[in-house]
Design a protein around this motif. Structure first.
Motif, short mmCIF file in Angstrom:
data_model
loop_
_atom_site.label_atom_id
_atom_site.label_comp_id
_atom_site.label_asym_id
_atom_site.label_seq_id
_atom_site.Cartn_x
_atom_site.Cartn_y
_atom_site.Cartn_z
N MET A 1 0.66 -1.38 -0.52
CA MET A 1 0.12 -0.32 0.16
C MET A 1 0.70 1.25 -0.23
N LEU A 2 1.38 0.94 0.93
CA LEU A 2 2.70 2.69 0.97
C LEU A 2 3.17 2.52 -0.65
N GLU A 3 3.53 1.21 -0.88
CA GLU A 3 4.11 1.92 -2.42
C GLU A 3 3.02 2.28 -3.58
N ALA A 4 2.65 1.41 -3.81
CA ALA A 4 1.19 1.87 -4.18
C ALA A 4 1.15 3.65 -4.69
N LEU A 5 1.09 4.40 -2.91
CA LEU A 5 0.72 5.88 -2.63
C LEU A 5 1.58 6.71 -2.98
N LYS A 6 2.63 6.25 -3.34
CA LYS A 6 3.83 7.33 -3.71
C LYS A 6 3.84 7.57 -4.85
N PHE B 1 1.35 -5.67 -4.94
CA PHE B 1 0.77 -6.43 -4.01
C PHE B 1 1.54 -6.96 -2.92
N GLU B 2 0.58 -7.91 -2.31
CA GLU B 2 2.18 -8.91 -0.85
C GLU B 2 2.82 -9.82 -2.10
N GLN B 3 3.44 -10.54 -2.15
CA GLN B 3 4.11 -11.16 -2.23
C GLN B 3 3.36 -13.28 -1.62
N ASP B 4 2.81 -13.75 -2.36
CA ASP B 4 2.43 -14.29 -1.58
C ASP B 4 3.39 -16.14 -2.45
N CYS C 1 5.42 -2.97 -11.92
CA CYS C 1 4.99 -4.17 -10.83
C CYS C 1 5.33 -4.67 -9.95
N VAL C 2 5.44 -3.52 -8.41
CA VAL C 2 5.90 -3.66 -7.39
C VAL C 2 4.89 -5.03 -6.14
N GLU C 3 6.13 -6.20 -6.57
CA GLU C 3 5.59 -7.07 -4.97
C GLU C 3 6.41 -6.60 -4.22
N LYS C 4 5.27 -6.72 -2.84
CA LYS C 4 6.77 -6.53 -1.46
C LYS C 4 6.77 -7.94 -0.01
N VAL C 5 7.13 -8.13 0.37
CA VAL C 5 7.42 -9.39 1.41
C VAL C 5 6.98 -8.70 2.69
N SER C 6 5.54 -9.11 2.61
CA SER C 6 5.39 -8.71 4.23
C SER C 6 4.26 -9.79 4.91
N HIS C 7 4.36 -10.60 4.37
CA HIS C 7 3.61 -11.98 5.45
C HIS C 7 4.40 -12.63 6.48
N THR C 8 5.29 -12.76 5.70
CA THR C 8 6.80 -12.89 6.60
C THR C 8 7.55 -12.58 7.40
#
Length: 515
Positions: A1-6, A78-81, A104-111
């Motif tokens: 979300m932070l990346e999407a708001l930039k 989106f978040e990395q799955d 396309c921005v994929e972030k690691v946040s679930h782990t």
């Protein structure tokens, strides 16, 4: 979300029901309720700033293509799955972004750590033991601290045209389970009510930290696995972690910072206060490159055990009608509320597999994935393999199993937990609560519960079944390891039904859940 708001002109927060996202492929009522409440909470936060959460039904790659065609979207975040079963879905979106020139921005946040980095650090293969995994993450260093809260002050929320909303089968409001044709599986009221959403998760976290501080000052750690409070209000954060309502990094660092504050900067070993989170990471990492991780036959790390197929026994286990009160209480709580304590997961998983029924752990996994609020595919499967002695350090362990009678009696001597979820036994004398088949008929009649009429007979003689299953496992071990079979097998209930303790993870797990 932070990346999407930039540097954005318009922001479109989106959730897509594609039949898979957030584990909705086989989702049950309670899990779906928790997810929808989480989306509702997110939507209410966006509304404060003049926006909304768009909730669609459809294929993500199709929806994003149409948004590019009609709205000229420039960036998808989106978040990395990391679980391999979702790679096809995510790769379609990534390929679309390459084709259309969308960032396309994929972030690691679930782990806590990037599982792919852990594997790379270990020479390109996942660490096969928990000890090796702990060594690898110590080389990588502490996980990142949580990031700042998003600032929506000057953000313009995009408005979706009506014709696209109709094309995308957009929900006007956050849907209910009934909108998906789903109703509660049980008629009984939920005694413990779990509520999804970030606001509730943060409130629960504050309460949890208050309890943790008391424990730290007393020189102890949570959770208490030896004498758990099965009837008290749950303090687990696992459902919130599962659905992203609570940052796992925030949870990890809040616990560690609190401990350091109480103990004047003297840090504990990881396993003492956040060990379940580390086991959660381990199981995620083990699943990254293994699309058959939740299966037995095609899974390269899993022993292929000749489990029995018995749909009747499986059905009785699922619905809490095995005739073993503690097992039935746990299974009914699962259907009723969507969550059960780690020790309960341990008991019912052992009972289904190598402990008593000798039924494939895959059947238990699928049931948990449907009904357990905090069930992650990788962690849940990892714990089921562990319990059934099919993989990891627990491979082919023949020595211990959970006794479906003495285990519950040890945890809840007076049977209050059993009587809450198995009300048929409400008036049974305490000495017969865990073995109602031993009660004289006059005692049963006085209690208003005749075994075989008002409450089911035992599905099997657990002592004999446990002995037989141990022999099965020992023979399999002898065959695999090419060693002679043992000369004898314990025959008494006390010897056969020793307690088995899982690693503290069972957040599914059986789930690594941080109780």
């Amino acid at each position: 979300m932070l990346e999407a708001l930039k540097n954005t002109d318009e922001f479109y927060p989106i959730f897509i029901f594609d039949g898979e996202s957030a584990g909705t492929k086989i989702v049950g009522y309670n899990r779906l309720c928790f997810l929808l409440e989480s989306l509702k909470d997110l939507n209410s936060q966006f509304k404060k700033y003049g926006g909304r959460l768009y909730v669609f039904r459809g294929s993500p790659d199709h929806i994003f293509r149409r948004m590019w065609e009609e709205l000229a979207i420039q960036k998808i975040c989106f978040e990395q799955d990391c679980e391999p079963i979702w790679h096809t879905r995510d790769n379609l979106v990534k390929d679309l972004c390459v084709e259309l020139g969308i960032m396309c921005v994929e972030k690691v946040s679930h782990t806590l750590w990037d599982p792919k980095l852990v594997i790379k650090t270990n020479g390109g293969v996942p660490p096969l033991t928990y000890r090796m995994f702990s060594h690898i993450i110590s080389m990588i260093g502490e996980p990142p601290r949580p990031v700042s809260e998003p600032d929506f002050t000057n953000i313009k929320f995009g408005k979706l045209p009506d014709y696209l909303a109709e094309e995308f089968k957009m929900f006007e409001e956050i849907p209910s389970p009934e909108d998906f044709g789903m109703s509660h599986e049980m008629d009984t009221e939920r005694l413990i009510r779990w509520e999804g959403g970030e606001m509730k998760a943060l409130s629960n976290l504050k309460d949890r930290l208050d309890v943790e501080e008391i424990a730290f000052r007393q020189g102890s750690y949570l959770p208490n696995q030896a004498q758990p409070d099965l009837l008290g209000p749950p303090t687990s954060q696992s459902p919130a972690l599962r659905f992203g309502c609570l940052s796992v990094r925030r949870f990890y660092w809040d616990i560690h910072d609190l401990y350091n504050l109480v103990h004047c900067g003297n840090p504990p070993a990881h396993h003492n206060i956040t060990g379940q989170l580390i086991w959660r990471e381990y199981f995620y990492t083990m699943s990254v490159n293994n699309e058959f991780y939740a299966e037995m036959e095609r899974n390269p790390i899993c022993l292929n055990i000749p489990w029995r197929e018995d749909s009747g026994l499986l059905t009785r286990w699922k619905h809490g009608k095995t005739g073993f009160p503690f097992i039935d209480a746990v299974m009914r709580q699962l259907l009723q509320e969507g969550w059960i304590h780690h020790v309960g997961r341990n008991a019912v998983a052992s009972f289904l597999t190598r402990g008593v029924l000798w039924i494939n752990w895959e059947d238990g996994l699928n049931h948990f994935l449907q009904h357990l609020l905090d069930a992650d595919w990788s962690v849940c499967a990892g714990n089921w393999m562990w319990v059934s002695s099919s993989a990891f350090e627990q491979l082919l362990d023949c020595s211990q199993c959970v006794c479906p009678v003495n285990y519950g009696r040890h945890l809840d001597p007076w049977g209050y937990y059993v009587k809450r979820y198995v009300p048929e036994l409400q008036n049974f004398p305490v000495e017969y609560v865990y073995e109602p088949w031993k009660a004289p008929i006059e005692v049963q009649e006085k209690a208003g519960c005749v075994i075989g009429r008002d409450y089911p007979e035992r599905v099997v003689d657990h002592v004999q079944a446990s002995k037989q299953n141990r022999e099965y496992m020992q023979n399999i071990r002898s065959s695999v390891l090419n060693e002679p079979p043992p000369h004898c097998c314990p025959s008494s209930e006390e010897e056969t039904c020793n307690f088995m303790w899982l690693p503290e993870t069972c957040l599914s797990h059986v789930h690594a859940d941080y109780n």
